[in-house]
Every structure is written in C-alpha cells, then in structure tokens.
Design an enzyme around this catalytic site. Structure first.
Site, mmCIF file in Angstrom:
data_model
loop_
_atom_site.group_PDB
_atom_site.id
_atom_site.type_symbol
_atom_site.label_atom_id
_atom_site.label_comp_id
_atom_site.label_asym_id
_atom_site.label_seq_id
_atom_site.Cartn_x
_atom_site.Cartn_y
_atom_site.Cartn_z
ATOM 1 N N GLU A 223 -36.260 -31.325 1.519
ATOM 2 C CA GLU A 223 -35.013 -30.967 1.172
ATOM 3 C C GLU A 223 -34.935 -30.075 -0.086
ATOM 4 O OE1 GLU A 223 -32.858 -31.347 3.274
ATOM 5 O OE2 GLU A 223 -33.515 -33.092 4.626
ATOM 6 N N CYS A 257 -28.750 -28.681 -6.015
ATOM 7 C CA CYS A 257 -29.346 -28.009 -5.030
ATOM 8 C C CYS A 257 -28.412 -27.240 -4.060
ATOM 9 C CB CYS A 257 -30.314 -28.670 -4.133
ATOM 10 S SG CYS A 257 -29.518 -30.076 -3.427
#
Length: 506
Positions: A223, A257
């Site tokens: 990720e 993120c």
C-alpha cells in the site's frame, strides 16, 4: 537535539529475529491458530487492549505527531475497532467452504474452495497512522489463522514502544510478536522467509521489500503513496468541495497517503475554490493554525526539510508558506499554491505534507491527460454533479480507488477494498479483503470410486474418437445464446436422477 532516555526507540536485537520467526512457525504448525475459537478470542483480546489502553496509546500518538486524542480515536481507533468486530461477527461465514458451480462431468462431485491460513506473515506499518496501519492488517491476519510478526515504524517512536509493551500483554506471545527497531532490524527481518508480507509506506521502500520477498518467492501486499489528483468541476458545490478538500488535505499535517496531492480545476472557479478552502481552514484551526490543538506536526526534521523545500520556486502562495513555518516546532502551515505548472518541482513526487498546489485546466479531457501522464495514484477524487464527467474519469483513468464529492472516506468502508495499482501498490485489504489477503484459496475436489468409474473410462487409454466425442459433451460448455427455461428444467431433472442413482448405491 539528543533524545532523552524516555524518547529512545525500544529495539529487538537483530540476532533475535531468526529465533522469533522460528517460534512463530512452530506455533503455526501446532495448529492452534487454525481453531476458530482461538482466533475469536485473540480478536476479542485485541479489542480489549484498545478499550483498556486507549489513553496510553493516544498519548504515544500525541508525542509522535502532536495528534489530539480525539483525532486518533476518530481516525484510527474507530476504524480499527470496526475491523476487529467485523471479523468477530463474520468469521464463521468467512471460514465456510465456498461451493462452486458444477458442469455435467462433476454433477455428483463435491467441489468447493477452502480458505487456508498462509502461515507466518509479516506486517510492516507506516508512521503516519501508526495504530490503524499496524492493527488493521493484524486483525485480518489473526482472523485468517496466521501467526504474525509486527514491525511498527521506527519513526513513530512512542507508538512503536507502546505496541512492543502492550501486544504481548494481550495476545498469545508465541503467535504474535512485535519487532521494534530501525533500518538494521528491518534488514534482518527481510532476510527471513515469510508466507506473506504486507507493507504500507513509500514506493522506494516498497521496492526494497519486493526485492527481498522475491528471494523467497514470498507474495506481498504493498500500500504505497502517489500524487493523488483532485478534480473540481464547474458543476460542483464549491463551498462543500472546499471544506472536504481542506479536511482531507490538512488532517495529520498532510501526512496521509490518500490525501489530495493537487487540485485540477478551471480558471473560472479557482478563486472561489481557494476562498472556500481558506474559510474551511479558519473554521477548523482558527486564525493561527499553529496555536490549534487540532493541527498536527511533521513527524521529524528530515520530513520537515523535505516538504519545506518544496515551497521554493513554484507558483504563487496564497495561504501559509515558508514565512509561517517553524522548524523547531516541526510546523508547516496549511498552504495553498496557485499558478502551478505540471513540470514544477512540487509536481514531480508525492508531497506528503500540508501543501496544496492548484493547476488550472481548460476541460475534463485535459485533466484526464495530465493524470494519465503520471503514475497511477492510490486515490483519485473529483467534485462534480455531471454524470459525463464521472463516466470519463471512471473509465479513462486508473487508480487504486475513485471517489466523487468526497475525499479519503472510502478508507473507512470495510466492504470496499483498500489498495493501489501500479506504482501506488498491489493487493488490497480491509474487512473480508484482509481475510482473503492472508488466506490461500485451496481447491477441494471429492468424488466416488464406485458409481463414477464407468463414466471415467473416457479418460483412459486407448483413446478413441468416441472418447473425444463424449469428452466434448461433458467438458466443453456451449456458448450461451440466451437462457432457456426448458434446458434448465431438463438439466435439473438429470441432476436429480443421477443423485438418486448414486444414493441407491450408498
């Protein structure tokens, strides 16, 4: 400035890692993590840890990132608890064999998919959300029946230390271990063989982990970040768009993120959008965000310097900027920069800080071209009420996720996968997706040795044209040209007849 003893990272010895992994593998092979009752009890213990040690964990988060307790509870604890409870409530269903569709050749056979635990898995978490990014994958790995080595980020020193202390108090010490430490320890961990590795963080480190995993053919879930575009169309509700963008961009001091990395909008609505974002910042953090208890800080001086340097030479600063920064306090003000060009320095890499560039485009096609010129982002968001704009962005761009008229919040939806694509990552987790990530889908086939043997003669030599003809009828489906109710009835009757014959021979 030298760290005090209380601020030192508690580290596991590098030489201890092989023994830890060995013990985890022995525990997995003992079979106890396969038991549903064991998995549920460990999940309940993890939930109890979050309830009983909330103050201690949130205090650690505050010391690492200046996060207010309410911020951590809302943005980390609630998601993590929801993930754990979801696993507890649904584990029985998730563990059930999944029966699959049969063809004529297998009409009386048992065909299903069983989900087996992978074995020993490793979870590398990021420092920006040090609780949820460590414990959400852990919950899924426990639910799937694995043993786990946790590697919290060494940059979130206090959270890493508290996890080193608390995890062994609440979870089985032989099945779930925490390895706190810096880069040398990470290197020691990556030398070991795992059955799966999940990592949340930068693309650069993701490449290192992938190379190390390749030595053992270990599957990975990555990720990663990316330059997440935020398109604002002229049909959007600008006031709401500004508020939601401001929240998603500046929460955790921009160190998210999934946060919008830059905005694409038409010149005709730019000033209105800037005003809306400014108004929201003032509502959220007051006249001086530095004095707000709800505004976080950069994680360390290195990250401060990296983001602060991006303020040089790009566009026109209309909010915040270098003059409002304070290195000693690791404070960078919520910043907006207009008149940014696609080839400016600030547009080359993920910002991961509270700076929001705005690029003006003429139309949605130009926006799509600009997005597609870059790497595939982890998330793409757009504010629009135009269905054609939604359609174009959905079908002509590629991203880990796409959100319309909001930012970030899809992360909290457990029925949606969280994951990247291309440069922004691979694989996904959240809810059952986490369980599936840490499970092997094993094909299960069971047949009879009596009644079915005459049907199997077509596969044995010597082969004849009759064998092939029969095989085609049994094994090769016909192309559908519309459903036939009569065909369905006939096949059902045939299946019932075959089963009845088999039962007579039992």
């Amino acid at each position: 400035m030298a760290e005090t003893k209380a601020e030192m990272l508690e580290e596991v010895s590098e030489s201890a890692i092989p023994g830890m992994v060995k013990k985890l593998r022995e525990s997995f092979r003992s079979g106890k993590t396969r038991e549903k009752s064991f998995r549920i009890q460990q999940l309940k213990n993890l939930l109890r840890m979050l309830d009983e040690k909330e103050d201690e964990i949130t205090e650690a988060g505050h010391r690492d990132l200046r996060k207010k307790k309410q911020d951590m509870v809302f943005n980390e604890f609630l998601n993590t608890k929801g993930e754990i409870i979801d696993a507890i409530n649904n584990l029985d269903e998730w563990m059930k064999p999944e029966h699959v569709k049969k063809d004529l050749a297998n009409i009386i056979n048992t065909l299903c998919i069983q989900r087996d635990p992978l074995g020993v898995v490793c979870v590398f978490s990021a420092w920006n959300y040090p609780v949820v990014l460590l414990l959400q994958p852990l919950a899924g790995a426990i639910a799937a029946g694995n043993t786990v080595l946790l590697k919290p980020s060494d940059l979130a020193i206090h959270t890493s230390n508290v996890m080193m202390k608390l995890i062994p108090q609440y979870l089985d010490k032989d099945c779930y271990m925490v390895a706190g430490g810096g880069v040398p320890l990470c290197q020691a961990v990556l030398k070991e063989r795992f059955d799966h590795i999940i990592y949340t963080g930068s693309s650069g480190v993701g490449k290192i982990i992938m190379r190390a995993a390749a030595e053992h053919l270990t599957p990975v879930t990555l990720e990663l970040g990316g330059k997440n575009p935020c398109v604002v169309d002229s049909s959007a509700n600008i006031k709401v768009a500004g508020k939601r963008i401001a929240w998603g961009k500046y929460v955790n001091c921009g160190q998210t993120c999934l946060a919008p990395d830059y905005i694409l909008c038409n010149q005709s609505i730019r000033d209105e959008l800037v005003t809306s974002i400014k108004t929201a910042v003032k509502q959220f953090y007051g006249e001086n965000p530095k004095e707000s208890k709800d505004y976080s800080r950069m994680i360390n001086a290195r990250q401060f310097d990296r983001v602060h340097a991006l303020l040089d030479g790009s566009g026109n600063v209309v909010l915040g900027g270098k003059s409002e920064s304070d290195r000693d306090d690791l404070y960078i003000a919520p910043t907006i920069i207009t008149d940014v060009k696609p080839d400016d320095t600030i547009m080359q890499d993920e910002i991961f800080g509270p700076i929001l560039p705005i690029i003006c485009i003429d139309n949605i096609d130009d926006a799509i071209d600009l997005i597609n010129d870059g790497e595939k982002p982890l998330s793409l968001c757009a504010f629009t009420s135009d269905k054609s704009v939604k359609e174009k962005l959905t079908t002509r761009t590629s991203s880990g996720a796409i959100s319309f008229n909001d930012v970030i919040v899809h992360f909290a939806v457990r029925t949606l996968p969280f994951g990247g694509v291309g440069h922004s990552g691979q694989g996904a987790y959240h809810g059952k997706f986490t369980f599936d990530t840490f499970s092997h889908k094993k094909a299960y086939y069971s047949t009879f040795t009596g009644i079915t043997e005459p049907l199997m003669k077509i596969r044995y030599p010597p082969f004849t044209d009759g064998n092939i003809k029969t095989g085609k009828k049994l094994l090769v489906p016909k192309v559908k040209e519309g459903s036939s109710f009569l065909t369905y009835i006939l096949l059902t009757c045939l299946a019932v007849a075959v089963i009845a014959i088999v039962l007579q021979f039992q």
